[in-house]
Design an enzyme around this catalytic site. Structure first.
Site, PDB file in Angstrom:
ATOM      1  N   THR A  36      -9.356  11.798   0.498  1.00 23.77           N
ATOM      2  CA  THR A  36     -10.490  11.369  -0.584  1.00 23.77           C
ATOM      3  C   THR A  36     -10.795  10.050  -0.011  1.00 23.77           C
ATOM      4  OG1 THR A  36      -9.148  10.647  -2.029  1.00 23.77           O
ATOM      5  CG2 THR A  36      -9.787  12.998  -2.225  1.00 23.77           C
ATOM      6  N   THR A 125       2.809   8.393 -14.671  1.00 22.44           N
ATOM      7  CA  THR A 125       2.361   7.208 -15.127  1.00 22.44           C
ATOM      8  C   THR A 125       2.582   7.018 -16.672  1.00 22.44           C
ATOM      9  OG1 THR A 125       0.232   5.949 -15.501  1.00 22.44           O
ATOM     10  CG2 THR A 125       0.154   8.064 -15.371  1.00 22.44           C
ATOM     11  N   ASP A 126       2.820   5.506 -16.855  1.00 23.63           N
ATOM     12  CA  ASP A 126       3.007   5.147 -18.132  1.00 23.63           C
ATOM     13  C   ASP A 126       2.046   5.388 -19.044  1.00 23.63           C
ATOM     14  OD1 ASP A 126       1.200   3.174 -17.219  1.00 23.63           O
ATOM     15  OD2 ASP A 126       2.640   1.487 -17.842  1.00 23.63           O
ATOM     16  N   GLU A 127       0.710   5.795 -18.276  1.00 25.04           N
ATOM     17  CA  GLU A 127      -0.773   5.692 -19.188  1.00 25.04           C
ATOM     18  C   GLU A 127      -0.554   7.118 -20.123  1.00 25.04           C
ATOM     19  OE1 GLU A 127      -4.047   4.551 -17.297  1.00 25.04           O
ATOM     20  OE2 GLU A 127      -3.038   3.588 -15.951  1.00 25.04           O
ATOM     21  N   TYR A 153      -8.221  10.580 -16.997  1.00 21.57           N
ATOM     22  CA  TYR A 153      -7.273  10.400 -16.074  1.00 21.57           C
ATOM     23  C   TYR A 153      -5.831  10.576 -16.647  1.00 21.57           C
ATOM     24  CZ  TYR A 153      -3.720   7.729 -13.452  1.00 21.57           C
ATOM     25  OH  TYR A 153      -2.328   7.574 -12.695  1.00 21.57           O
ATOM     26  N   ALA A 155      -5.084  11.807 -19.459  1.00 21.30           N
ATOM     27  CA  ALA A 155      -4.852  13.360 -20.253  1.00 21.30           C
ATOM     28  C   ALA A 155      -4.546  14.229 -18.928  1.00 21.30           C
ATOM     29  CB  ALA A 155      -6.217  13.700 -20.892  1.00 21.30           C
ATOM     30  N   LYS A 157      -2.719  13.618 -16.098  1.00 17.92           N
ATOM     31  CA  LYS A 157      -1.567  13.376 -15.516  1.00 17.92           C
ATOM     32  C   LYS A 157      -0.431  13.873 -16.742  1.00 17.92           C
ATOM     33  CE  LYS A 157      -0.292  11.163 -12.515  1.00 17.92           C
ATOM     34  NZ  LYS A 157      -0.058  11.596 -11.199  1.00 17.92           N
TER      35      LYS A 157
HETATM   36  P1  NAD Z   1      -4.409   6.587  -4.688  1.00 19.52           P
HETATM   37  O1  NAD Z   1      -5.680   6.731  -5.228  1.00 19.52           O
HETATM   38  O2  NAD Z   1      -4.295   5.138  -3.662  1.00 19.52           O
HETATM   39  O3  NAD Z   1      -4.022   7.726  -3.531  1.00 19.52           O
HETATM   40  C1  NAD Z   1      -4.055   9.068  -4.022  1.00 19.52           C
HETATM   41  C2  NAD Z   1      -4.014   9.874  -2.749  1.00 19.52           C
HETATM   42  O4  NAD Z   1      -3.968  11.276  -2.856  1.00 19.52           O
HETATM   43  C3  NAD Z   1      -5.084   9.563  -1.710  1.00 19.52           C
HETATM   44  O5  NAD Z   1      -4.543   9.453  -0.234  1.00 19.52           O
HETATM   45  C4  NAD Z   1      -5.985  10.873  -1.560  1.00 19.52           C
HETATM   46  O6  NAD Z   1      -6.662  11.277  -0.588  1.00 19.52           O
HETATM   47  C5  NAD Z   1      -5.145  11.911  -2.012  1.00 19.52           C
HETATM   48  N1  NAD Z   1      -5.796  13.017  -2.681  1.00 19.52           N
HETATM   49  C6  NAD Z   1      -6.452  13.037  -3.933  1.00 19.52           C
HETATM   50  N2  NAD Z   1      -6.871  14.139  -4.085  1.00 19.52           N
HETATM   51  C7  NAD Z   1      -6.000  15.175  -3.270  1.00 19.52           C
HETATM   52  C8  NAD Z   1      -6.183  16.672  -3.235  1.00 19.52           C
HETATM   53  N3  NAD Z   1      -6.394  17.328  -3.688  1.00 19.52           N
HETATM   54  N4  NAD Z   1      -5.078  17.146  -1.993  1.00 19.52           N
HETATM   55  C9  NAD Z   1      -4.271  16.231  -1.432  1.00 19.52           C
HETATM   56  N5  NAD Z   1      -4.475  14.949  -1.554  1.00 19.52           N
HETATM   57  C10 NAD Z   1      -5.294  14.490  -2.377  1.00 19.52           C
HETATM   58  O7  NAD Z   1      -3.298   6.565  -5.733  1.00 19.52           O
HETATM   59  P2  NAD Z   1      -1.835   5.762  -5.860  1.00 19.52           P
HETATM   60  O8  NAD Z   1      -2.201   4.366  -6.549  1.00 19.52           O
HETATM   61  O9  NAD Z   1      -1.192   5.565  -4.580  1.00 19.52           O
HETATM   62  O10 NAD Z   1      -1.175   6.814  -6.904  1.00 19.52           O
HETATM   63  C11 NAD Z   1      -0.351   7.829  -6.414  1.00 19.52           C
HETATM   64  C12 NAD Z   1       0.357   8.440  -7.686  1.00 19.52           C
HETATM   65  O11 NAD Z   1       0.980   7.491  -8.341  1.00 19.52           O
HETATM   66  C13 NAD Z   1      -0.735   9.243  -8.394  1.00 19.52           C
HETATM   67  O12 NAD Z   1      -0.121  10.423  -9.027  1.00 19.52           O
HETATM   68  C14 NAD Z   1      -0.916   8.064  -9.724  1.00 19.52           C
HETATM   69  O13 NAD Z   1      -1.212   9.161 -10.675  1.00 19.52           O
HETATM   70  C15 NAD Z   1       0.781   7.762  -9.737  1.00 19.52           C
HETATM   71  N6  NAD Z   1       0.648   6.445 -10.153  1.00 19.52           N
HETATM   72  C16 NAD Z   1      -0.141   5.237  -9.927  1.00 19.52           C
HETATM   73  C17 NAD Z   1       0.102   3.876 -10.359  1.00 19.52           C
HETATM   74  C18 NAD Z   1      -0.658   2.609  -9.936  1.00 19.52           C
HETATM   75  O14 NAD Z   1      -0.404   1.804 -10.167  1.00 19.52           O
HETATM   76  N7  NAD Z   1      -1.227   2.915  -8.605  1.00 19.52           N
HETATM   77  C19 NAD Z   1       1.118   3.905 -11.571  1.00 19.52           C
HETATM   78  C20 NAD Z   1       1.717   4.845 -11.848  1.00 19.52           C
HETATM   79  C21 NAD Z   1       1.511   6.170 -11.207  1.00 19.52           C
HETATM   80  P1  TYD Z   2      -6.621  -1.150 -13.279  1.00 22.80           P
HETATM   81  O1  TYD Z   2      -6.126  -1.635 -12.162  1.00 22.80           O
HETATM   82  O2  TYD Z   2      -7.902   0.014 -13.072  1.00 22.80           O
HETATM   83  O3  TYD Z   2      -5.365  -0.065 -13.778  1.00 22.80           O
HETATM   84  P2  TYD Z   2      -5.352   0.636 -15.369  1.00 22.80           P
HETATM   85  O4  TYD Z   2      -6.485   0.929 -15.945  1.00 22.80           O
HETATM   86  O5  TYD Z   2      -4.959   2.124 -14.835  1.00 22.80           O
HETATM   87  O6  TYD Z   2      -3.955  -0.013 -16.082  1.00 22.80           O
HETATM   88  O7  TYD Z   2      -7.019  -1.997 -14.527  1.00 22.80           O
HETATM   89  C1  TYD Z   2      -5.787  -2.977 -14.869  1.00 22.80           C
HETATM   90  C2  TYD Z   2      -6.342  -3.599 -16.179  1.00 22.80           C
HETATM   91  O8  TYD Z   2      -7.222  -4.328 -15.518  1.00 22.80           O
HETATM   92  C3  TYD Z   2      -7.142  -2.648 -17.127  1.00 22.80           C
HETATM   93  O9  TYD Z   2      -6.695  -3.488 -18.468  1.00 22.80           O
HETATM   94  C4  TYD Z   2      -8.573  -2.967 -16.846  1.00 22.80           C
HETATM   95  C5  TYD Z   2      -8.412  -4.308 -16.402  1.00 22.80           C
HETATM   96  N1  TYD Z   2      -9.637  -4.398 -15.306  1.00 22.80           N
HETATM   97  C6  TYD Z   2     -10.563  -5.559 -15.560  1.00 22.80           C
HETATM   98  O10 TYD Z   2     -10.710  -6.135 -16.300  1.00 22.80           O
HETATM   99  N2  TYD Z   2     -11.606  -5.582 -14.511  1.00 22.80           N
HETATM  100  C7  TYD Z   2     -11.768  -4.826 -13.238  1.00 22.80           C
HETATM  101  O11 TYD Z   2     -12.579  -5.059 -12.657  1.00 22.80           O
HETATM  102  C8  TYD Z   2     -10.768  -3.789 -13.279  1.00 22.80           C
HETATM  103  C9  TYD Z   2     -10.878  -2.738 -12.204  1.00 22.80           C
HETATM  104  C10 TYD Z   2      -9.854  -3.587 -14.171  1.00 22.80           C
END
Ligand code: NAD
Ligand code: TYD
Length: 340
Positions: A36, A125-127, A153, A155, A157
């Site tokens: 994506t 996720t913690d969310e 998002y 909801a 997860k």
């Molecule tokens: P990201 O958005 O960077 O990557 C998601 C990947 O999933 C992408 O490579 C995308 O192409 C792929 N993808 C999306 N839809 C798909 C589908 N239908 N089939 C196959 N592939 C698909 O996300 P991330 O930050 O690397 O997060 C990875 C996982 O960790 C997610 O499940 C997210 O909920 C979880 N997570 C993320 C964080 C964070 O801080 N980034 C924290 C806690 C949990």
């Molecule tokens: P984000 O990286 O989107 O993670 P999450 O919402 O999943 O925690 O955002 C982290 C925090 O930063 C969140 O409280 C929203 C805030 N934020 C901003 O203030 N400005 C921004 O442009 C973005 C993307 C996030």
């Protein structure tokens, strides 16, 4: 052992693949990713040089495709990182979040049931717990807390987590779930707070802080998350949920100011903009279960982690320039255009 890593072309998935290739060269790894907007095949260029790594482009919601892949590859372990992952995009359009995060997870669970695996691990996720008040610093999320997600998002997860646990209880599927706090580090798509602020500050662009910037997130450097997943895969008890966190709560405004300072830029770039609807106030994780069961604790402190991250974005300008020239700019203008 043969691993299926879904979503491996995204931020955490890419880091996890490199972590596992390095730490466990004895395994075989297949990455399944739809590519994506958030997935980037260039991330995996070096991984492609490993004989025990293979990339497959595909969608986890495509049942026939996923079942064929399982039949062909006979996976032992599945780690599901594939997801739509950005809260602001889920507010704009929840549909793809339900499709990929809930129905996609169901397809993977069904394939695991049919073809058999020793472990299905769900990256959550913690969310899913909702948020905590700003004035009760002693409160932290525990694994036993009720799920109370705020955004489409979170909801989606939370729904996936419930489904994973139901497949364990009903069908005896050997599952584990990890719920992690906010990750940062190399390869993070610049829609998320830290890379967005690093790139904007480097380009002397405005730094959009939502609301008053008092919201608190718990930050973890991505390799600490990878190590925690590795331990859960090795030693985790099936049917269990594990909280992962960075022991590093920071207000958004302080994170942004630190980035500005490390880059030698002016705080005048900071703009307080319209708040995110339903914006969660504070996340904080109780990670005592990870510590008690595996002796795990995060290793990388915030100062070190943010310096490493800034260095990576400085050294990999082509990586993010490619991104910010594409669909990203349209998204950016749609999201931030009306906020100031
Ligand atoms: P990201 O958005 O960077 O990557 C998601 C990947 O999933 C992408 O490579 C995308 O192409 C792929 N993808 C999306 N839809 C798909 C589908 N239908 N089939 C196959 N592939 C698909 O996300 P991330 O930050 O690397 O997060 C990875 C996982 O960790 C997610 O499940 C997210 O909920 C979880 N997570 C993320 C964080 C964070 O801080 N980034 C924290 C806690 C949990
Ligand atoms: P984000 O990286 O989107 O993670 P999450 O919402 O999943 O925690 O955002 C982290 C925090 O930063 C969140 O409280 C929203 C805030 N934020 C901003 O203030 N400005 C921004 O442009 C973005 C993307 C996030």
């Amino acid at each position: 052992m043969k691993y299926l890593i879904t979503g491996g072309a995204g931020f955490i998935g890419t880091n996890f693949i490199y972590y596992m290739l390095e730490k466990h060269p004895e395994n075989e790894y297949v990455c399944l990713d739809k590519l994506t907007y958030a997935g980037n095949l260039a991330n995996l260029k070096k991984a492609m040089e490993y004989k025990n790594f293979q990339f497959v482009k595909g969608d986890i919601t495509d049942r026939e495709f996923v079942f064929n892949l399982f039949e062909q590859e006979k996976f032992d372990v599945v780690v599901n990182l594939a997801a739509e992952s950005h809260v602001d995009r889920s507010i704009e359009n929840p549909g793809p979040f339900l499709t990929t995060n809930v129905l996609g997870t169901q397809v993977l669970l069904d394939a695991c049931r049919k073809y058999g695996v020793v472990r299905f691990h769900q990256i959550s996720t913690d969310e899913v717990y909702g948020d905590l008040p700003l004035d009760r610093p002693e409160l932290k999320f525990k694994e036993s807390d009720p799920l109370k997600p705020s955004s489409p998002y979170s909801a989606s997860k939370a729904s996936a987590d419930l489904l994973v646990l139901a497949y364990h209880r009903t069908y005896g599927l050997p599952v584990t779930i990890s719920r992690c706090s906010n990750n940062y580090g190399p390869y993070q798509f610049p829609e998320k707070l830290i890379p967005l602020m690093i790139i904007n500050a480097m380009n002397e662009k405005e730094l959009p802080v939502y609301g008053t910037g008092q919201n608190v997130r718990d930050w973890i450097y991505v390799t600490d998350h990878c190590e925690a997943i590795e331990l859960i895969l090795e030693k985790g008890r099936v049917g269990e949920v594990y909280n992962i966190g960075g022991n590093c709560e920071k207000r958004n405004i302080d994170v942004v100011k630190m980035i500005v300072q490390k880059l030698g830029k002016s705080e005048e770039l900071i703009r307080f903009v319209k708040d995110r609807p339903g914006h969660d106030l504070r996340y904080a994780m109780d990670i005592s279960k990870m510590k008690e069961e595996f002796g795990w604790e995060p290793k990388v402190g915030f100062e070190e982690g943010i310096e490493r991250t800034i260095e990576w974005y400085k050294a990999n300008k082509e990586w993010w320039k490619e991104i910010i020239n594409g669909e990203y700019m349209e998204y950016y203008n749609r999201t931030y255009g009306h906020m100031y």
